[in-house]
Design a protein around this motif. Structure first.
Motif, PDB file in Angstrom:
ATOM      1  N   HIS A 106      42.312  56.361  52.767  1.00 31.17           N
ATOM      2  CA  HIS A 106      41.295  56.928  51.884  1.00 31.17           C
ATOM      3  C   HIS A 106      40.804  55.886  50.877  1.00 31.17           C
ATOM      4  O   HIS A 106      39.637  55.857  50.525  1.00 31.17           O
ATOM      5  N   SER A 107      41.756  55.094  50.414  1.00 32.99           N
ATOM      6  CA  SER A 107      41.409  54.150  49.354  1.00 32.99           C
ATOM      7  C   SER A 107      40.610  52.964  49.866  1.00 32.99           C
ATOM      8  O   SER A 107      40.087  52.191  49.072  1.00 32.99           O
ATOM      9  N   ARG A 108      40.555  52.839  51.200  1.00 31.04           N
ATOM     10  CA  ARG A 108      39.784  51.725  51.739  1.00 31.04           C
ATOM     11  C   ARG A 108      38.368  51.726  51.201  1.00 31.04           C
ATOM     12  O   ARG A 108      37.736  50.695  51.049  1.00 31.04           O
ATOM     13  N   ARG A 109      37.874  52.930  50.889  1.00 31.64           N
ATOM     14  CA  ARG A 109      36.491  53.029  50.421  1.00 31.64           C
ATOM     15  C   ARG A 109      36.292  52.374  49.067  1.00 31.64           C
ATOM     16  O   ARG A 109      35.165  52.161  48.643  1.00 31.64           O
ATOM     17  N   LEU A 110      37.406  52.101  48.376  1.00 30.06           N
ATOM     18  CA  LEU A 110      37.275  51.458  47.074  1.00 30.06           C
ATOM     19  C   LEU A 110      37.185  49.942  47.173  1.00 30.06           C
ATOM     20  O   LEU A 110      36.837  49.270  46.210  1.00 30.06           O
ATOM     21  N   ILE A 111      37.532  49.410  48.360  1.00 32.90           N
ATOM     22  CA  ILE A 111      37.612  47.953  48.487  1.00 32.90           C
ATOM     23  C   ILE A 111      36.305  47.243  48.111  1.00 32.90           C
ATOM     24  O   ILE A 111      36.328  46.286  47.343  1.00 32.90           O
ATOM     25  N   PRO A 112      35.150  47.723  48.637  1.00 32.70           N
ATOM     26  CA  PRO A 112      33.918  46.987  48.289  1.00 32.70           C
ATOM     27  C   PRO A 112      33.705  46.855  46.791  1.00 32.70           C
ATOM     28  O   PRO A 112      33.386  45.778  46.291  1.00 32.70           O
ATOM     29  N   VAL A 113      33.922  47.962  46.063  1.00 29.66           N
ATOM     30  CA  VAL A 113      33.640  47.900  44.631  1.00 29.66           C
ATOM     31  C   VAL A 113      34.661  47.011  43.919  1.00 29.66           C
ATOM     32  O   VAL A 113      34.329  46.264  42.992  1.00 29.66           O
ATOM     33  N   LEU A 114      35.906  47.031  44.404  1.00 19.82           N
ATOM     34  CA  LEU A 114      36.905  46.157  43.789  1.00 19.82           C
ATOM     35  C   LEU A 114      36.551  44.694  44.026  1.00 19.82           C
ATOM     36  O   LEU A 114      36.698  43.853  43.142  1.00 19.82           O
ATOM     37  N   LEU A 115      36.056  44.409  45.242  1.00 21.07           N
ATOM     38  CA  LEU A 115      35.636  43.025  45.525  1.00 21.07           C
ATOM     39  C   LEU A 115      34.482  42.615  44.616  1.00 21.07           C
ATOM     40  O   LEU A 115      34.433  41.489  44.120  1.00 21.07           O
ATOM     41  N   LEU A 116      33.593  43.570  44.401  1.00 24.87           N
ATOM     42  CA  LEU A 116      32.438  43.304  43.540  1.00 24.87           C
ATOM     43  C   LEU A 116      32.910  42.936  42.129  1.00 24.87           C
ATOM     44  O   LEU A 116      32.459  41.954  41.533  1.00 24.87           O
ATOM     45  N   ILE A 117      33.865  43.740  41.605  1.00 23.22           N
ATOM     46  CA  ILE A 117      34.395  43.472  40.268  1.00 23.22           C
ATOM     47  C   ILE A 117      35.030  42.091  40.235  1.00 23.22           C
ATOM     48  O   ILE A 117      34.780  41.279  39.345  1.00 23.22           O
ATOM     49  N   LEU A 118      35.875  41.856  41.251  1.00 23.37           N
ATOM     50  CA  LEU A 118      36.610  40.589  41.312  1.00 23.37           C
ATOM     51  C   LEU A 118      35.638  39.423  41.357  1.00 23.37           C
ATOM     52  O   LEU A 118      35.796  38.423  40.644  1.00 23.37           O
ATOM     53  N   GLY A 119      34.591  39.548  42.182  1.00 22.57           N
ATOM     54  CA  GLY A 119      33.624  38.470  42.331  1.00 22.57           C
ATOM     55  C   GLY A 119      32.890  38.200  41.030  1.00 22.57           C
ATOM     56  O   GLY A 119      32.828  37.061  40.563  1.00 22.57           O
ATOM     57  N   VAL A 120      32.381  39.273  40.424  1.00 22.10           N
ATOM     58  CA  VAL A 120      31.559  39.095  39.225  1.00 22.10           C
ATOM     59  C   VAL A 120      32.403  38.568  38.062  1.00 22.10           C
ATOM     60  O   VAL A 120      32.093  37.545  37.449  1.00 22.10           O
ATOM     61  N   MET A 121      33.520  39.259  37.771  1.00 24.34           N
ATOM     62  CA  MET A 121      34.314  38.852  36.617  1.00 24.34           C
ATOM     63  C   MET A 121      35.065  37.554  36.885  1.00 24.34           C
ATOM     64  O   MET A 121      35.205  36.707  36.015  1.00 24.34           O
ATOM     65  N   GLY A 122      35.537  37.423  38.144  1.00 22.94           N
ATOM     66  CA  GLY A 122      36.280  36.211  38.496  1.00 22.94           C
ATOM     67  C   GLY A 122      35.435  34.971  38.290  1.00 22.94           C
ATOM     68  O   GLY A 122      35.892  33.973  37.729  1.00 22.94           O
ATOM     69  N   SER A 123      34.177  35.057  38.722  1.00 20.77           N
ATOM     70  CA  SER A 123      33.341  33.861  38.618  1.00 20.77           C
ATOM     71  C   SER A 123      33.025  33.523  37.165  1.00 20.77           C
ATOM     72  O   SER A 123      32.900  32.363  36.800  1.00 20.77           O
ATOM     73  N   ILE A 124      32.942  34.566  36.312  1.00 20.35           N
ATOM     74  CA  ILE A 124      32.702  34.271  34.896  1.00 20.35           C
ATOM     75  C   ILE A 124      33.956  33.660  34.275  1.00 20.35           C
ATOM     76  O   ILE A 124      33.901  32.657  33.564  1.00 20.35           O
ATOM     77  N   TYR A 125      35.112  34.268  34.583  1.00 18.22           N
ATOM     78  CA  TYR A 125      36.350  33.850  33.935  1.00 18.22           C
ATOM     79  C   TYR A 125      36.722  32.421  34.311  1.00 18.22           C
ATOM     80  O   TYR A 125      37.140  31.640  33.472  1.00 18.22           O
ATOM     81  N   THR A 126      36.551  32.097  35.595  1.00 18.39           N
ATOM     82  CA  THR A 126      36.940  30.758  36.027  1.00 18.39           C
ATOM     83  C   THR A 126      35.884  29.721  35.654  1.00 18.39           C
ATOM     84  O   THR A 126      36.081  28.535  35.896  1.00 18.39           O
ATOM     85  N   GLY A 127      34.769  30.182  35.105  1.00 23.20           N
ATOM     86  CA  GLY A 127      33.771  29.230  34.645  1.00 23.20           C
ATOM     87  C   GLY A 127      32.846  28.719  35.731  1.00 23.20           C
ATOM     88  O   GLY A 127      32.055  27.815  35.495  1.00 23.20           O
ATOM     89  N   ILE A 128      32.946  29.298  36.937  1.00 18.68           N
ATOM     90  CA  ILE A 128      32.030  28.872  37.999  1.00 18.68           C
ATOM     91  C   ILE A 128      30.611  29.292  37.641  1.00 18.68           C
ATOM     92  O   ILE A 128      29.660  28.560  37.861  1.00 18.68           O
ATOM     93  N   ALA A 129      30.507  30.499  37.082  1.00 22.48           N
ATOM     94  CA  ALA A 129      29.171  31.037  36.855  1.00 22.48           C
ATOM     95  C   ALA A 129      29.030  31.514  35.421  1.00 22.48           C
ATOM     96  O   ALA A 129      29.974  31.995  34.816  1.00 22.48           O
ATOM     97  N   SER A 130      27.836  31.390  34.888  1.00 21.92           N
ATOM     98  CA  SER A 130      27.544  31.982  33.583  1.00 21.92           C
ATOM     99  C   SER A 130      27.320  33.471  33.819  1.00 21.92           C
ATOM    100  O   SER A 130      27.104  33.897  34.943  1.00 21.92           O
ATOM    101  N   PRO A 131      27.380  34.295  32.748  1.00 19.31           N
ATOM    102  CA  PRO A 131      27.139  35.734  32.943  1.00 19.31           C
ATOM    103  C   PRO A 131      25.810  36.021  33.646  1.00 19.31           C
ATOM    104  O   PRO A 131      25.746  36.921  34.473  1.00 19.31           O
ATOM    105  N   THR A 132      24.771  35.246  33.350  1.00 22.21           N
ATOM    106  CA  THR A 132      23.485  35.486  34.016  1.00 22.21           C
ATOM    107  C   THR A 132      23.591  35.218  35.511  1.00 22.21           C
ATOM    108  O   THR A 132      23.113  36.007  36.327  1.00 22.21           O
ATOM    109  N   ASP A 133      24.248  34.100  35.879  1.00 28.05           N
ATOM    110  CA  ASP A 133      24.451  33.808  37.305  1.00 28.05           C
ATOM    111  C   ASP A 133      25.198  34.944  37.975  1.00 28.05           C
ATOM    112  O   ASP A 133      24.805  35.448  39.028  1.00 28.05           O
ATOM    113  N   ALA A 134      26.312  35.340  37.339  1.00 29.43           N
ATOM    114  CA  ALA A 134      27.153  36.374  37.923  1.00 29.43           C
ATOM    115  C   ALA A 134      26.376  37.675  38.074  1.00 29.43           C
ATOM    116  O   ALA A 134      26.517  38.388  39.069  1.00 29.43           O
ATOM    117  N   ALA A 135      25.522  37.976  37.094  1.00 29.25           N
ATOM    118  CA  ALA A 135      24.753  39.219  37.156  1.00 29.25           C
ATOM    119  C   ALA A 135      23.785  39.195  38.331  1.00 29.25           C
ATOM    120  O   ALA A 135      23.666  40.180  39.063  1.00 29.25           O
TER     121      ALA A 135
END
Lengths: 192, 431
Positions: free
Chosen positions: B220-249
């Protein structure tokens, strides 16, 4: 006339929406180029140095255009925030008077602001002011978008003023239920 | 005219304008004009045009419409159904059961959306019908939703933090990261409260459904994976400094579009609705910010913020007393103004005072968000209350009463970050 004005506001909003799409496209392209650069760094040890020149400047200009071009449409849709806590409680006649005061005041302010924006844009044009990035854009071009948006706003406010003076309901009241509507809500009412 | 009288005069003008129904952005501009015209010799119109142009075309500000757009797309996707299906099987054993769907759902949605109204609307449109069908106590159902939806402001990305960052020239990336731990703290407080409440009122919580085997729960929880990946991608890229918030957005918008296209909820109609909605909301906020930018400059000309800072400095208040007074002030203001207006007014007038008192502006941003969160659920003006009123048709005061415990929990959270500022500054310190 009504139809022309409405499509004018909508056109402004569409242009703004296009600007948002362009911002997204521009930034995504730049991020992709960065990624390619990083990959090449890993593979060959040297970055190609791919960038879209002045992309931050362009993003900013598009943002300003988007914000100002949609002002009129957002006003008509009741999208701008105001406090109607007090005037909502007043009798109908006073309320109408307060609406006329609000629109009139904002129209005067917009005209003033538009006038000075026009003179700013004109100055940029006369003195050939350029943006400071790698690609130097004559700054009057993005400023003209802001000016256009403000002119549209003045038209929309004048439109609302005529509407209320001729004893009709202004469009922003028709379109927004109550106060401070931010999101389009589901119409679904739930029994609890 | 002395400066105290001047300050009071401008304050009265502001409240008269706001109270008489003038739009917030225009009121800010008008007060700025009045201050400048009466108390300085600067050319008002020229300064106004130049300031507002300068404040409207910034790169950092571009994150704002993009994150709003992302939220608008998700609001129109199947995300809320996925959230309910993915979370509910795990909560059968926890006292309070499905009430926690509201809290966790809001927490997760907050991590992809920057607005608490959007969070309340997205989670509420699924959880209210589902939970009321199962006869969960109405008051807790409404309260948990109203309270946890405020997380939309704190957990990054956050519209309010972008506004604060742009207005005070703080790094938006650092502000975002600073919001993570306090957000988790609030989730814990909310869950804790619901657990304790349910232990005291076991008869009010409906029986759980048959527990699924672990494997099925996972399915059932598999359906949450896409959104979790989205969170990880957006916040991860900001935190690690790869992307600025505008890039990540921007990348976030693209991924969200792909995601909702993949799950079949993207049509021409929803795409257009989402982009028009985003255009309107970001136009409204950008216009208020423009007005506030001009007000800030005009206040600089009048010297009021400096005077207030000196005045506060002269009183030798402890930072705690200052923060206490400010909290009270903001909560009262928040009863009548929306969060963004509170933030921009603060940054126009109060920031020098904060500097003077030696308070970290990064920490103060998070403090401000807590206070604005409280303002979201206080009547008569509170966005979350409006949204829930719209979803349920309940009277706004009833919704507000249900939200009272959560208002108090926010206050507890606020005291915790005041006593332990490391909760806020720890993660950004690691960046």
């Amino acid at each position: 006339m009504r139809k022309y004005l409405d499509s004018l506001y909508l056109l402004g909003c569409w242009l703004a929406a296009c600007c948002l799409c362009l911002i997204c496209l521009l930034v995504v392209s730049q991020v992709t180029l960065n990624l390619i650069d990083r990959l090449s760094m890993l593979l060959t040890g040297s970055a190609i140095g791919l960038t879209i020149p002045s992309y931050a400047d362009f993003t900013g200009f598009l943002l300003a255009a988007a914000s100002f071009l949609s002002l009129a449409y957002t006003l008509r849709e009741g999208g701008h925030i105001r406090v109607i806590l007090l005037i909502d409680k007043m009798p109908e006649k006073v309320k109408r008077f307060m609406e006329i005061w609000s629109i009139g005041f904002c129209l005067a302010l917009s005209l003033y602001f538009t006038w000075y924006t026009a003179s700013l844009t004109h100055e940029s044009y006369v003195y050939h002011d350029l943006s400071s990035g790698m690609i130097a854009v004559p700054i009057w071009i993005p400023q003209a978008a802001m000016l256009l948006g403000l002119v549209l706003l003045c038209v929309a406010l004048a439109d609302e003023l005529v509407t209320i003076i001729s004893h009709n309901t202004p469009s922003y009241l028709k379109n927004s239920e109550g106060l401070l509507v931010e999101e389009q809500m589901d119409d679904k009412q739930v029994d609890l | 005219m002395n400066e105290i009288a001047l300050t009071l005069f401008l304050l009265v003008v502001l409240f008269l304008l706001l109270g008489s129904g003038i739009w917030v952005a225009f009121s800010l501009m008008a007060v700025g004009m009045a201050g400048m015209a009466l108390f300085s010799n600067a050319p008002v119109g020229e300064v106004m045009a130049t300031t507002i142009w300068g404040a409207s075309n910034g790169w950092a500000l571009a994150a704002l419409p993009l994150f709003i757009w992302m939220g608008e797309i998700l609001f129109r996707s199947h995300l809320s159904e996925d959230m309910f299906a993915g979370l509910s099987p795990w909560l059968n054993r926890l006292p309070g059961r499905l009430l926690h769907v509201n809290i966790l759902g809001c927490g997760i949605f907050a991590a992809v959306s920057g607005s608490s109204a959007a969070t309340a609307a997205t989670i509420g449109k699924m959880s209210i019908p589902e939970l009321s069908r199962r006869k969960y106590p109405q008051r807790m159902l409404i309260g948990t939703l109203a309270g946890s939806a405020t997380l939309g402001l704190l957990i990054p990305p956050s519209i309010i933090l972008i506004v604060y960052g742009v207005a005070t020239e703080q790094s938006i990336a650092r502000l975002f990261i600073a919001g993570v731990l306090p957000g988790c703290l609030l989730i814990t407080l909310f869950i804790g409260y619901v657990v304790v409440w349910s232990l005291f009122h076991p008869q009010e919580i409906p029986p759980g459904e048959t527990s699924l085997p672990f494997k099925e729960k996972l399915a059932h929880s598999r359906r949450l994976i896409p959104v979790l990946l989205l969170i990880l991608g957006v916040m991860g890229s900001i935190y690690t400094g790869i992307a600025s918030p505008t890039d990540a957005a921007a990348v976030g918008v693209l991924l969200t579009l792909v995601l909702s296209w993949y799950t079949g909820s993207l049509s021409k109609k929803t795409f257009i609705e989402a982009i028009i909605g985003a255009t309107k909301t970001s136009c409204m906020i950008a216009f208020i910010l423009a007005g506030a930018a001009f007000l800030t400059v005009s206040m600089g000309f009048t010297g009021i913020p400096k005077m207030l800072a000196g005045w506060i400095g002269g009183m030798h208040l402890s930072p705690y007393a200052l923060l206490g007074a400010l909290t009270l002030f903001f909560v009262v203001m928040g009863c009548f103004l929306d969060g963004i207006s509170v933030v921009v007014l603060t940054t126009s007038v109060i920031m020098p005072m904060i500097d003077q008192a030696g308070i970290d502006p990064l920490w103060f941003g998070i403090f401000l968000v807590f206070v604005v969160e409280m303002a979201q659920i206080t009547p008569p003006v509170g966005f979350n209350l409006f949204v829930i009123q719209g979803l349920t048709g309940l009277d706004i005061l009833k919704v507000a009463r249900a939200a009272v415990p959560f208002f108090l929990l926010l206050l507890v959270g606020l005291m915790l970050i005041v006593s332990f500022p490391r909760i806020v500054t720890f993660l950004p310190g690691l960046m």
